[in-house]
Motif scaffolding. Structure first.
Motif, PDB file in Angstrom:
ATOM      1  N   VAL A  29      17.363  39.726 -74.425  1.00  0.00           N
ATOM      2  CA  VAL A  29      18.117  38.618 -75.033  1.00  0.00           C
ATOM      3  C   VAL A  29      18.080  38.744 -76.555  1.00  0.00           C
ATOM      4  O   VAL A  29      19.103  38.534 -77.219  1.00  0.00           O
ATOM      5  CB  VAL A  29      17.575  37.252 -74.565  1.00  0.00           C
ATOM      6  CG1 VAL A  29      18.186  36.117 -75.361  1.00  0.00           C
ATOM      7  CG2 VAL A  29      17.861  37.066 -73.089  1.00  0.00           C
ATOM      8  N   CYS A  93      18.531  30.250 -76.344  1.00  0.00           N
ATOM      9  CA  CYS A  93      19.264  31.102 -75.412  1.00  0.00           C
ATOM     10  C   CYS A  93      18.798  30.820 -73.994  1.00  0.00           C
ATOM     11  O   CYS A  93      17.595  30.746 -73.742  1.00  0.00           O
ATOM     12  CB  CYS A  93      19.022  32.580 -75.715  1.00  0.00           C
ATOM     13  SG  CYS A  93      19.634  33.124 -77.319  1.00  0.00           S
ATOM     14  N   ALA A  95      18.761  32.479 -70.342  1.00  0.00           N
ATOM     15  CA  ALA A  95      18.922  33.801 -69.748  1.00  0.00           C
ATOM     16  C   ALA A  95      18.603  33.750 -68.266  1.00  0.00           C
ATOM     17  O   ALA A  95      17.604  33.152 -67.860  1.00  0.00           O
ATOM     18  CB  ALA A  95      17.995  34.805 -70.442  1.00  0.00           C
ATOM     19  N   HIS A 112      23.623  35.420 -70.062  1.00  0.00           N
ATOM     20  CA  HIS A 112      22.937  34.718 -71.143  1.00  0.00           C
ATOM     21  C   HIS A 112      23.938  33.966 -71.990  1.00  0.00           C
ATOM     22  O   HIS A 112      25.086  34.359 -72.122  1.00  0.00           O
ATOM     23  CB  HIS A 112      22.037  35.583 -72.021  1.00  0.00           C
ATOM     24  CG  HIS A 112      22.354  37.031 -72.107  1.00  0.00           C
ATOM     25  ND1 HIS A 112      23.490  37.551 -72.635  1.00  0.00           N
ATOM     26  CD2 HIS A 112      21.629  38.093 -71.726  1.00  0.00           C
ATOM     27  CE1 HIS A 112      23.455  38.857 -72.586  1.00  0.00           C
ATOM     28  NE2 HIS A 112      22.339  39.217 -72.044  1.00  0.00           N
TER      29      HIS A 112
END
Length: 160
Positions: A29, A93, A95, A112
């Motif tokens: 990520v 984020c 994911a 993501h």
């Protein structure tokens, strides 16, 4: 030195409690986030929360939220010691990754979404994220062989 030491220790403590697949998702990520054209500074891992890791016969599903913090270092010229800017952007984020069951797990599917924390809390985005993550978790469950994205795209040729 005293400003970045607590952050470094905090990140090390967070990483110590993560499984190898979770650490791999975090690295992936961060790489994805830094690869975006609108990101000009390096970001460091601030926190990892909402971690889910489930195994089934088709593989391992990992979902997590990764909080990032902007540093003083530019992306184009990374330096060894990058100080975190407390008053700057702190994106989050989400994911979702599905890994197969091999000795060196391959990614079967992933999703993501990175943005400001308030952005990811919006109802429409949250619903889309949940649907995407459910689809990622289902990857590989279709039959005896795991489904890989695009594997059936060219499976049939035109008749001769």
């Amino acid at each position: 030195v005293s400003l970045w030491l607590p952050l470094a220790l905090g990140v090390a403590a967070v990483a110590a409690g993560q499984s190898p697949l979770q650490r791999r998702v975090v690295r992936d990520v961060l790489e994805y986030f830094h690869g975006r054209s609108n990101v000009h500074f390096l970001f460091k891992e601030r926190e990892v929360d909402g971690v889910t890791e489930r195994e089934d016969p088709s593989g391992t599903f990992v979902q997590l939220r990764l909080g990032l913090a902007q540093t003083t270092c530019r992306k184009r010229a990374p330096q060894r010691h990058c100080r975190v800017l407390e008053s700057r952007r702190k994106p989050t984020c989400l994911a979702c990754y599905k890994f197969d069951t091999s000795d060196v797990p391959k990614v079967l599917d992933k999703y993501h979404n990175c943005g400001p924390s308030h952005h990811l809390a919006a109802k429409e985005i949250r619903q889309r994220d949940e649907a995407e993550c459910r689809a990622v978790e289902e990857a590989g469950k279709g039959g005896d062989t795991p489904y890989l994205p695009g594997m059936f795209a060219f499976s049939r040729g035109l008749p001769a």
